[in-house]
Write a protein that holds these residues in place. Structure first.
Motif, PDB file in Angstrom:
ATOM      1  N   CYS A  13       0.855  -1.154   0.147  1.00  0.00           N
ATOM      2  CA  CYS A  13       0.120   0.093  -0.095  1.00  0.00           C
ATOM      3  C   CYS A  13       0.825   1.155   0.008  1.00  0.00           C
ATOM      4  N   ASP A  14       0.511   2.182  -0.659  1.00  0.00           N
ATOM      5  CA  ASP A  14       1.292   3.423  -0.633  1.00  0.00           C
ATOM      6  C   ASP A  14       1.520   4.129   0.592  1.00  0.00           C
ATOM      7  N   ASP A  15       0.693   3.816   1.500  1.00  0.00           N
ATOM      8  CA  ASP A  15       0.667   4.456   2.764  1.00  0.00           C
ATOM      9  C   ASP A  15       2.021   3.743   3.613  1.00  0.00           C
ATOM     10  N   ASP A  16       2.371   2.570   3.155  1.00  0.00           N
ATOM     11  CA  ASP A  16       3.187   1.777   3.888  1.00  0.00           C
ATOM     12  C   ASP A  16       4.683   1.998   3.266  1.00  0.00           C
ATOM     13  N   LEU A  17       4.985   2.730   2.154  1.00  0.00           N
ATOM     14  CA  LEU A  17       6.153   2.433   1.439  1.00  0.00           C
ATOM     15  C   LEU A  17       7.344   3.183   2.259  1.00  0.00           C
ATOM     16  N   ILE A  51       9.939   0.868  -8.134  1.00  0.00           N
ATOM     17  CA  ILE A  51       8.583   1.166  -7.671  1.00  0.00           C
ATOM     18  C   ILE A  51       7.588   1.449  -8.822  1.00  0.00           C
ATOM     19  N   GLY A  52       6.573   0.949  -9.066  1.00  0.00           N
ATOM     20  CA  GLY A  52       5.638   1.329  -9.870  1.00  0.00           C
ATOM     21  C   GLY A  52       4.321   0.638  -9.588  1.00  0.00           C
ATOM     22  N   ARG A  53       3.462   1.189 -10.576  1.00  0.00           N
ATOM     23  CA  ARG A  53       1.894   0.658 -10.358  1.00  0.00           C
ATOM     24  C   ARG A  53       1.739  -0.749 -11.203  1.00  0.00           C
ATOM     25  N   GLY A  56       7.274  -3.573 -15.290  1.00  0.00           N
ATOM     26  CA  GLY A  56       7.608  -3.106 -16.448  1.00  0.00           C
ATOM     27  C   GLY A  56       7.438  -1.625 -16.488  1.00  0.00           C
ATOM     28  N   LYS A  57       6.649  -1.042 -15.659  1.00  0.00           N
ATOM     29  CA  LYS A  57       6.432   0.462 -15.378  1.00  0.00           C
ATOM     30  C   LYS A  57       6.849   1.107 -14.153  1.00  0.00           C
ATOM     31  N   THR A  58       8.101   0.848 -13.822  1.00  0.00           N
ATOM     32  CA  THR A  58       8.630   1.315 -12.552  1.00  0.00           C
ATOM     33  C   THR A  58       9.672   2.521 -12.604  1.00  0.00           C
ATOM     34  N   ASN A  59      10.153   2.988 -11.559  1.00  0.00           N
ATOM     35  CA  ASN A  59      11.298   3.815 -11.405  1.00  0.00           C
ATOM     36  C   ASN A  59      12.192   3.130 -10.479  1.00  0.00           C
ATOM     37  N   GLU A  60      13.469   3.132 -10.876  1.00  0.00           N
ATOM     38  CA  GLU A  60      14.508   2.745  -9.954  1.00  0.00           C
ATOM     39  C   GLU A  60      14.723   3.733  -8.911  1.00  0.00           C
ATOM     40  N   CYS A  61      14.534   3.444  -7.760  1.00  0.00           N
ATOM     41  CA  CYS A  61      14.988   4.225  -6.594  1.00  0.00           C
ATOM     42  C   CYS A  61      16.246   4.387  -6.146  1.00  0.00           C
ATOM     43  N   PRO A  62      17.007   5.327  -6.463  1.00  0.00           N
ATOM     44  CA  PRO A  62      18.312   5.268  -5.993  1.00  0.00           C
ATOM     45  C   PRO A  62      18.683   4.764  -4.408  1.00  0.00           C
ATOM     46  N   TYR A  81       4.276   9.249  -6.134  1.00  0.00           N
ATOM     47  CA  TYR A  81       3.045   9.639  -6.087  1.00  0.00           C
ATOM     48  C   TYR A  81       2.376  10.684  -7.014  1.00  0.00           C
ATOM     49  N   SER A  82       3.175  11.690  -7.487  1.00  0.00           N
ATOM     50  CA  SER A  82       2.663  12.607  -8.459  1.00  0.00           C
ATOM     51  C   SER A  82       2.486  11.906  -9.697  1.00  0.00           C
ATOM     52  N   LEU A  83       3.141  10.489 -10.162  1.00  0.00           N
ATOM     53  CA  LEU A  83       2.837  10.071 -11.233  1.00  0.00           C
ATOM     54  C   LEU A  83       1.420   9.209 -11.320  1.00  0.00           C
ATOM     55  N   ASN A  84       1.009   8.960 -10.033  1.00  0.00           N
ATOM     56  CA  ASN A  84       0.011   7.939  -9.946  1.00  0.00           C
ATOM     57  C   ASN A  84      -1.313   8.290  -9.156  1.00  0.00           C
TER      58      ASN A  84
END
Length: 86
Positions: A13-17, A51-53, A56-62, A81-84
């Motif tokens: 869940c987004d709240d737990d990230l 992380i992503g929804r 194959g549609k994820t952004n790697e977190c540094p 968050y801003s993209l989703n």
């Protein structure tokens, strides 16, 4: 939890990230190899977090971002968050 090749997929869940991402990275990079198998690794274990929804549609977190809750929150706000919204 699912696996694909050398990846582990988590549904969180987004709240737990903010809590889950650092925990997952810490656990993945510090497996109890010596305690369970009696050997010490001579190379570091490095895990990457993306992380992503959808797969194959994820952004790697540094990796260094995950160490600081403030930096991680800023990165999530800007790159996830801003993209989703909506």
């Amino acid at each position: 939890v699912g696996t694909v090749h050398d990846s582990i997929l988590f549904e969180i869940c987004d709240d737990d990230l903010l809590v889950a991402l650092p925990l997952i990275k810490r656990v993945m990079e510090n497996p109890p190899i010596k305690e369970n198998f009696g050997v010490q690794l001579s190379v570091p274990v490095v895990s990457d977090i993306a992380i992503g929804r959808a797969w194959g549609k994820t952004n790697e977190c540094p990796g260094d971002i995950i160490k600081s809750k403030r930096s991680l929150k800023g990165w999530l706000d800007e790159n996830y968050y801003s993209l989703n919204r909506g």
